[in-house]
Write an enzyme that holds these catalytic residues in place. Structure first.
Site, PDB file in Angstrom:
ATOM      1  N   GLU A 389       0.800  -1.178   0.056  1.00 24.50           N
ATOM      2  CA  GLU A 389       0.053   0.141  -0.108  1.00 24.50           C
ATOM      3  C   GLU A 389       0.929   1.299   0.058  1.00 24.50           C
ATOM      4  OE1 GLU A 389      -3.972  -1.410   2.458  1.00 24.50           O
ATOM      5  OE2 GLU A 389      -2.712  -0.030   3.213  1.00 24.50           O
ATOM      6  N   CYS A 390       0.552   2.109  -0.949  1.00 22.22           N
ATOM      7  CA  CYS A 390       1.260   3.399  -0.922  1.00 22.22           C
ATOM      8  C   CYS A 390       2.618   3.630  -0.918  1.00 22.22           C
ATOM      9  CB  CYS A 390       0.740   4.400   0.079  1.00 22.22           C
ATOM     10  SG  CYS A 390       0.816   5.983  -0.096  1.00 22.22           S
ATOM     11  N   ALA A 391       3.286   3.432   0.326  1.00 17.79           N
ATOM     12  CA  ALA A 391       4.876   3.312   0.366  1.00 17.79           C
ATOM     13  C   ALA A 391       5.161   1.973  -0.046  1.00 17.79           C
ATOM     14  CB  ALA A 391       5.349   3.858   1.812  1.00 17.79           C
ATOM     15  N   LEU A 393       3.869   0.286  -2.607  1.00 17.74           N
ATOM     16  CA  LEU A 393       3.854   0.512  -3.850  1.00 17.74           C
ATOM     17  C   LEU A 393       5.186   1.216  -4.585  1.00 17.74           C
ATOM     18  CD1 LEU A 393       2.316   0.637  -6.734  1.00 17.74           C
ATOM     19  CD2 LEU A 393       1.191   2.638  -6.146  1.00 17.74           C
ATOM     20  N   SER A 481      -1.033  -0.836  -4.604  1.00 12.13           N
ATOM     21  CA  SER A 481      -1.743   0.308  -5.045  1.00 12.13           C
ATOM     22  C   SER A 481      -1.609   1.314  -3.948  1.00 12.13           C
ATOM     23  CB  SER A 481      -3.132  -0.130  -4.884  1.00 12.13           C
ATOM     24  OG  SER A 481      -3.911   0.411  -4.193  1.00 12.13           O
TER      25      SER A 481
END
Length: 504
Positions: A389-391, A393, A481
Site C-alpha cells: 500500500e502506498c509506500a 507500491l 496500490s
C-alpha cells in the site's frame, strides 16, 4: 469493568490546528502517569497521531473510522481496544462536525462520539478572542443535540486577565471550563509534507515532546473533573470485535497464544513507555491462537503457520493493528523486519506485507540496501503473495526519485508538489492474492508522489470516487496500490492472503 462501560472522552475542536493532539496525547500520558490503564484511539484514518498515543500510554493506538469500516464497527472496535482499561481517550479529526466530503456526518468526530455515547471535550484556540468564545462554543453545543459537549479546554490563553474574560463569557453557555493552557512556545513536534513526523523517526525527541504535552495538560487541566466526565459516558451494548470470531471457524494449529501486535516503536531505553503504569495483563486484549484455514488442502500436508514478513522501521510506519491480528487469527506467523537495516527477509517468508510510510524520505538508504531489494524481488518473482500500500507500491517499483528500488513493478515514482488526499470507494478489478474481482472496499489516499504508469495491465482497483479511474497493479502474487484499506471491514482479505501463502 466491562469494555462497554469503560470511562471515555472524545477530544474535539472547532477546526484543525486548535490543539487536539497536544491535549489528547498529554491527557493520555497524564492519566497513565497516575497509574491508570489508558486506551488510546484516533478518529479517522491517520497513522501518525496513534504513534504518539502509543508512546504516551504503552498501548497500540487504534483508529475508529466510520467511512472505511462502517458505523456498525466503531463500537466493537472501540470495545476491543479498550478491554481491561480504566479510561479511554479518543482524539478527534479536523473540526467536530467535519466528515467525509459529501457524506453528511459520516466519519466525523461528532458521529463517532454519538456511536460511543461519549462526552466531548472541546479544545478552543482562544488566542484572538474574548467574549466571542461564548458564541463559538454555543454554536458547537447547539448544532446537534445528540452530541454532548461536556467541557471546554481553552488553549493559547495569554494572561490571567484574558482567562478571566473567557471564563466570564462562557458562564452563559453552561459548559464548564475544565482546562486552561497558556500561550507558550509550541511543543516541539516537527511536521512535513504529510503532517507530523512519525515517532519512529525521532524516538528521543518524541519522548520529550510527549513529556512536555503531559506536563502542560497536568498543570492546566482539572484531571479529576475530566475523569468524572469520562465516567458519565453511556454503556455500550455491543460486543468487542475479535479477529478469531470474524473469520470462519478453524481448528487451532498449536497451543502457544499469539502475542499482541507490535507497538510502532520500541519503548524508551531503560524503562516502560512514557507515563505508563507497570504492565498489567488486564490491559492486553486476548489474542486468538494461530489457526489453519478450515477445509484447505495444503500440498504435501504442510499445516505449519506460514511466515508473513511485515515491513516496519522508520520508513514503513503506517499499519493498522487489526491487520496483524487478522493475519495471526487466519493462521500466519507475522514477523516484522526493517528494510533500512535487514539485508534479508525473515527466514521462511512465504508472504510479504508492505504498508505505508515515507520511503521518499529514506530513498537513499532503501536503495543502498541492495541485498534486501533482491530478496524482495526474488520472493515476488516466485509468485508468493505480496500486499503493498502506498509506500509499499513505491518500494516495489523500478525507481523512486531516480534511485533504484526493488524492480518488481515496471513503474517509476517521484515526489510531487500536489497533495492527493481523501476517502475512496473502490472495487477490485482483478483477482489477486488480496481480493477477488468484484470485492468492494473503502479506503483512503494520502501522498505527495506520482507513479507512472498509474495502473498495470491488470489494475488493482477501480476507484469510483471522487472520479472514476483504475489504479494499482496485480502481477502474479503481487497486489500493489496507493489505496490504504482497513481489513476489519473485510476480514476475508486476510484469510485469502494467508491461504495463498500456504498454497503458492
Amino acid at each position: 469493568m466491562s469494555s462497554g462501560s469503560v470511562p471515555r472522552l472524545v477530544i474535539a475542536a472547532p477546526s484543525s490546528g486548535s490543539g487536539k493532539t497536544t491535549v489528547a496525547t498529554g491527557l493520555m500520558a497524564a492519566f497513565a502517569a497516575r497509574g491508570l490503564a489508558v486506551s488510546p484511539h484516533k478518529v479517522g484514518p491517520d497513522y501518525i497521531d496513534p504513534g504518539y498515543h502509543a508512546l504516551a500510554t504503552g498501548r497500540v493506538g487504534r483508529n475508529l473510522d466510520a467511512y472505511m469500516c462502517g458505523p456498525e464497527l466503531v463500537g466493537p472496535l472501540f470495545v476491543h481496544g479498550a478491554r481491561g482499561c480504566d479510561i479511554a481517550v479518543v482524539e478527534g479529526v479536523m473540526g467536530l462536525y467535519d466528515g467525509a466530503a459529501g457524506e453528511g456526518e459520516l466519519a466525523s468526530t461528532a458521529q463517532v462520539a454519538k456511536l460511543l455515547r461519549a462526552p466531548v471535550v472541546l479544545v478552543v484556540d482562544a488566542s484572538s478572542q474574548s467574549r466571542s468564545v461564548a458564541a463559538l462554543v454555543h454554536g458547537f453545543v447547539s448544532w446537534d443535540p445528540e452530541v454532548r459537549v461536556g467541557g471546554v479546554i481553552l488553549n493559547k490563553v495569554a494572561s490571567d486577565r484574558h482567562e478571566e474574560m473567557l471564563r466570564e463569557a462562557l458562564e452563559s453557555v453552561g459548559v464548564p471550563v475544565v482546562g486552561v493552557l497558556r500561550r507558550v512556545p509550541q511543543v516541539d513536534v516537527p511536521s512535513r509534507h504529510l503532517g507530523l513526523v512519525p515517532v519512529a523517526e525521532r524516538q528521543g525527541e518524541a519522548v520529550a515532546a510527549v513529556a512536555a504535552m503531559a506536563a502542560q495538560v497536568s498543570e492546566g487541566c482539572d484531571l479529576e473533573a475530566l475523569f468524572g466526565l469520562a465516567r458519565s459516558a453511556g454503556v455500550l451494548a455491543c460486543a468487542g470485535w475479535d479477529a478469531g470470531e470474524v473469520l470462519p471457524a478453524a481448528e487451532p494449529l498449536k497451543d502457544a497464544a499469539s502475542p499482541p501486535p507490535p507497538l510502532p516503536v520500541p519503548p524508551p531505553e531503560g524503562g516502560p513507555p512514557l507515563g505508563a503504569a507497570p504492565p498489567d495483563p488486564r490491559c492486553r486484549p486476548e489474542r486468538p491462537r494461530p489457526q489453519t484455514p478450515d477445509g484447505l488442502v495444503v500440498p504435501g500436508g504442510d499445516t505449519s503457520a506460514p511466515v508473513i514478513a511485515l515491513a516496519g522501521g522508520a520508513a514503513f510506519t503506517f499499519s493498522y493493528a487489526e491487520h496483524v491480528e487478522l493475519l495471526r487469527a487466519a493462521g500466519a506467523e507475522v514477523v516484522v523486519f526493517d528494510p533500512l537495516r535487514d539485508e534479508q527477509l525473515p527466514d521462511g517468508t512465504r508472504g510479504l506485507v508492505i504498508g505505508g510510510g515515507f520511503p521518499e524520505v529514506f530513498g537513499a538508504e532503501l536503495s543502498a540496501n541492495e541485498p534486501l531489494r533482491k530478496s524482495v524481488a526474488a520472493l515476488a518473482g516466485s509468485g508468493a503473495p505480496v500486499a503493498a500500500e502506498c509506500a509499499g507500491l513505491l518500494y516495489l517499483g523500478r525507481e523512486l526519485d531516480g534511485r533504484p528500488m526493488c524492480g518488481v513493478l515496471d513503474a517509476t515514482a517521484r515526489m510531487s508538489d500536489r497533495l492527493t488526499l481523501g476517502y475512496r470507494d473502490a472495487v477490485a478489478v482483478s483477482d489477486s492474492s488480496l481480493a477477488a474481482a468484484g470485492t468492494r472496499m473503502r479506503g483512503h489516499e494520502f501522498h505527495r508522489t506520482v507513479v507512472e504508469p498509474g495502473a498495470g495491465a491488470e489494475p488493482a482497483w477501480g476507484v469510483r470516487t471522487p472520479v472514476r479511474r483504475v489504479e494499482g497493479f496485480v502481477q502474479r502474487g503481487v497486489h500493489a496500490s496507493y489505496l490504504h484499506t482497513h481489513w476489519a471491514s473485510a476480514p476475508g482479505v486476510a484469510r485469502r492472503f494467508v491461504e495463498r501463502c500456504l498454497t503458492s
